[in-house]
Write a protein that holds these residues in place. Structure first.
Motif, mmCIF file in Angstrom:
data_model
loop_
_atom_site.group_PDB
_atom_site.id
_atom_site.type_symbol
_atom_site.label_atom_id
_atom_site.label_comp_id
_atom_site.label_asym_id
_atom_site.label_seq_id
_atom_site.Cartn_x
_atom_site.Cartn_y
_atom_site.Cartn_z
ATOM 1 N N GLU A 255 -8.332 -17.699 -4.841
ATOM 2 C CA GLU A 255 -7.311 -16.435 -4.843
ATOM 3 C C GLU A 255 -8.171 -14.980 -4.668
ATOM 4 O O GLU A 255 -9.293 -15.065 -5.402
ATOM 5 N N ILE A 256 -7.624 -14.394 -3.699
ATOM 6 C CA ILE A 256 -8.439 -13.183 -3.170
ATOM 7 C C ILE A 256 -7.782 -12.150 -3.391
ATOM 8 O O ILE A 256 -6.551 -12.210 -2.621
ATOM 9 N N PRO A 257 -7.876 -11.003 -4.281
ATOM 10 C CA PRO A 257 -7.144 -9.954 -4.665
ATOM 11 C C PRO A 257 -7.301 -9.121 -3.357
ATOM 12 O O PRO A 257 -8.448 -8.704 -2.870
ATOM 13 N N ILE A 258 -6.326 -8.474 -2.887
ATOM 14 C CA ILE A 258 -6.281 -7.284 -1.905
ATOM 15 C C ILE A 258 -5.980 -5.940 -2.734
ATOM 16 O O ILE A 258 -4.898 -5.892 -3.399
ATOM 17 N N GLU A 259 -6.868 -4.980 -2.634
ATOM 18 C CA GLU A 259 -6.603 -3.830 -3.449
ATOM 19 C C GLU A 259 -6.204 -2.707 -2.616
ATOM 20 O O GLU A 259 -6.463 -2.452 -1.388
ATOM 21 N N SER A 260 -5.623 -1.872 -3.164
ATOM 22 C CA SER A 260 -5.152 -0.488 -2.432
ATOM 23 C C SER A 260 -6.320 0.522 -2.271
ATOM 24 O O SER A 260 -7.350 0.481 -3.131
ATOM 25 N N THR A 261 -6.504 1.049 -1.126
ATOM 26 C CA THR A 261 -7.604 1.843 -0.826
ATOM 27 C C THR A 261 -7.119 3.347 -1.077
ATOM 28 O O THR A 261 -8.120 4.415 -0.752
ATOM 29 N N VAL A 262 -5.932 3.801 -1.668
ATOM 30 C CA VAL A 262 -5.479 5.099 -1.844
ATOM 31 C C VAL A 262 -4.667 5.283 -2.904
ATOM 32 O O VAL A 262 -4.130 3.982 -3.444
ATOM 33 N N ASN A 263 -4.441 6.404 -3.485
ATOM 34 C CA ASN A 263 -3.369 6.337 -4.653
ATOM 35 C C ASN A 263 -2.065 6.691 -3.821
ATOM 36 O O ASN A 263 -2.109 7.169 -2.652
ATOM 37 N N GLY A 264 -0.999 6.274 -4.400
ATOM 38 C CA GLY A 264 0.231 6.503 -3.895
ATOM 39 C C GLY A 264 1.419 5.800 -4.418
ATOM 40 O O GLY A 264 1.362 5.321 -5.675
ATOM 41 N N VAL A 265 2.454 5.851 -3.671
ATOM 42 C CA VAL A 265 3.372 5.111 -4.100
ATOM 43 C C VAL A 265 3.948 4.034 -3.129
ATOM 44 O O VAL A 265 3.984 4.121 -1.883
ATOM 45 N N VAL A 266 4.381 2.723 -3.681
ATOM 46 C CA VAL A 266 4.889 1.708 -2.767
ATOM 47 C C VAL A 266 6.057 2.056 -2.090
ATOM 48 O O VAL A 266 7.201 1.940 -2.630
ATOM 49 N N SER A 267 5.980 2.179 -0.789
ATOM 50 C CA SER A 267 7.093 2.328 0.094
ATOM 51 C C SER A 267 7.656 1.113 0.770
ATOM 52 O O SER A 267 8.885 1.349 1.017
ATOM 53 N N GLU A 268 7.006 0.379 1.126
ATOM 54 C CA GLU A 268 7.367 -0.815 1.708
ATOM 55 C C GLU A 268 6.316 -2.207 1.302
ATOM 56 O O GLU A 268 5.481 -1.828 1.365
ATOM 57 N N ILE A 269 7.170 -3.272 1.163
ATOM 58 C CA ILE A 269 6.544 -4.556 0.996
ATOM 59 C C ILE A 269 6.896 -5.244 2.272
ATOM 60 O O ILE A 269 7.917 -5.757 2.236
ATOM 61 N N LEU A 270 5.910 -5.642 3.137
ATOM 62 C CA LEU A 270 6.132 -6.167 4.335
ATOM 63 C C LEU A 270 6.054 -7.804 4.211
ATOM 64 O O LEU A 270 6.209 -8.408 5.296
ATOM 65 N N VAL A 271 5.512 -8.412 3.313
ATOM 66 C CA VAL A 271 5.267 -9.849 3.172
ATOM 67 C C VAL A 271 6.046 -10.468 1.937
ATOM 68 O O VAL A 271 6.618 -9.605 1.111
ATOM 69 N N GLN A 272 6.234 -11.495 1.823
ATOM 70 C CA GLN A 272 6.883 -12.246 0.559
ATOM 71 C C GLN A 272 5.885 -13.340 0.268
ATOM 72 O O GLN A 272 5.218 -13.850 0.974
ATOM 73 N N GLU A 273 5.992 -13.633 -1.344
ATOM 74 C CA GLU A 273 5.232 -14.793 -1.424
ATOM 75 C C GLU A 273 5.427 -16.239 -0.946
ATOM 76 O O GLU A 273 6.706 -16.478 -0.426
ATOM 77 N N GLY A 274 4.315 -16.816 -0.447
ATOM 78 C CA GLY A 274 4.318 -18.106 0.581
ATOM 79 C C GLY A 274 4.069 -17.788 1.724
ATOM 80 O O GLY A 274 4.134 -18.504 2.836
ATOM 81 N N ASP A 275 4.440 -16.535 2.268
ATOM 82 C CA ASP A 275 4.179 -16.079 3.915
ATOM 83 C C ASP A 275 2.759 -16.520 4.070
ATOM 84 O O ASP A 275 1.785 -16.066 3.449
ATOM 85 N N PHE A 276 2.378 -16.707 5.541
ATOM 86 C CA PHE A 276 0.975 -16.764 5.844
ATOM 87 C C PHE A 276 0.793 -15.555 6.703
ATOM 88 O O PHE A 276 1.612 -15.117 7.250
ATOM 89 N N VAL A 277 -0.578 -15.070 6.169
ATOM 90 C CA VAL A 277 -1.021 -13.818 7.031
ATOM 91 C C VAL A 277 -2.317 -14.028 7.812
ATOM 92 O O VAL A 277 -3.039 -14.949 7.279
ATOM 93 N N ASN A 278 -2.492 -13.273 8.783
ATOM 94 C CA ASN A 278 -3.657 -13.164 9.468
ATOM 95 C C ASN A 278 -4.797 -12.132 9.108
ATOM 96 O O ASN A 278 -4.085 -11.206 8.678
ATOM 97 N N GLU A 279 -5.767 -12.139 9.282
ATOM 98 C CA GLU A 279 -6.697 -10.975 9.189
ATOM 99 C C GLU A 279 -6.053 -9.676 9.862
ATOM 100 O O GLU A 279 -5.738 -9.648 10.896
#
Length: 70
Positions: A38-62
Motif C-alpha cells: 500500500e503506497i500513500p499519495i500525499e498532497s503537495t499543497v494546502n487547499g480544498v478538494v475540488s475534484e476526485i478523478l478516480v474511484q476505488e478499484g481503478d487502475f492508474v498509471n504513473e
C-alpha cells in the motif's frame, strides 16, 4: 488548481479525502496498491478538494491525475 498525480502504476485501494474537504500539505489523499504493497499519495499543497478523478478499484498509471486541489 493543482493536480495530485500518481507516483507509480497501481490500483486505487482507498480514497482518503472527500469532495470539498480542506486538506494540508503532506496529508494522504489516495492509497494505491501495487505488488501487494500500500503506497500513500500525499498532497503537495494546502487547499480544498475540488475534484476526485478516480474511484476505488481503478487502475492508474504513473503521472495520472488522481485529485484536483484548489
Amino acid at each position: 488548481m493543482m493536480n495530485i498525480k500518481s507516483t507509480m502504476a497501481g490500483i486505487v485501494f482507498h480514497i482518503d479525502v472527500k469532495l470539498g474537504e480542506e486538506i494540508k500539505e503532506g496529508q494522504t489523499v489516495v492509497i494505491l496498491e501495487s505488488m501487494k504493497m500500500e503506497i500513500p499519495i500525499e498532497s503537495t499543497v494546502n487547499g480544498v478538494v475540488s475534484e476526485i478523478l478516480v474511484q476505488e478499484g481503478d487502475f492508474v498509471n504513473e503521472n495520472d491525475s488522481l485529485v484536483v486541489i484548489s
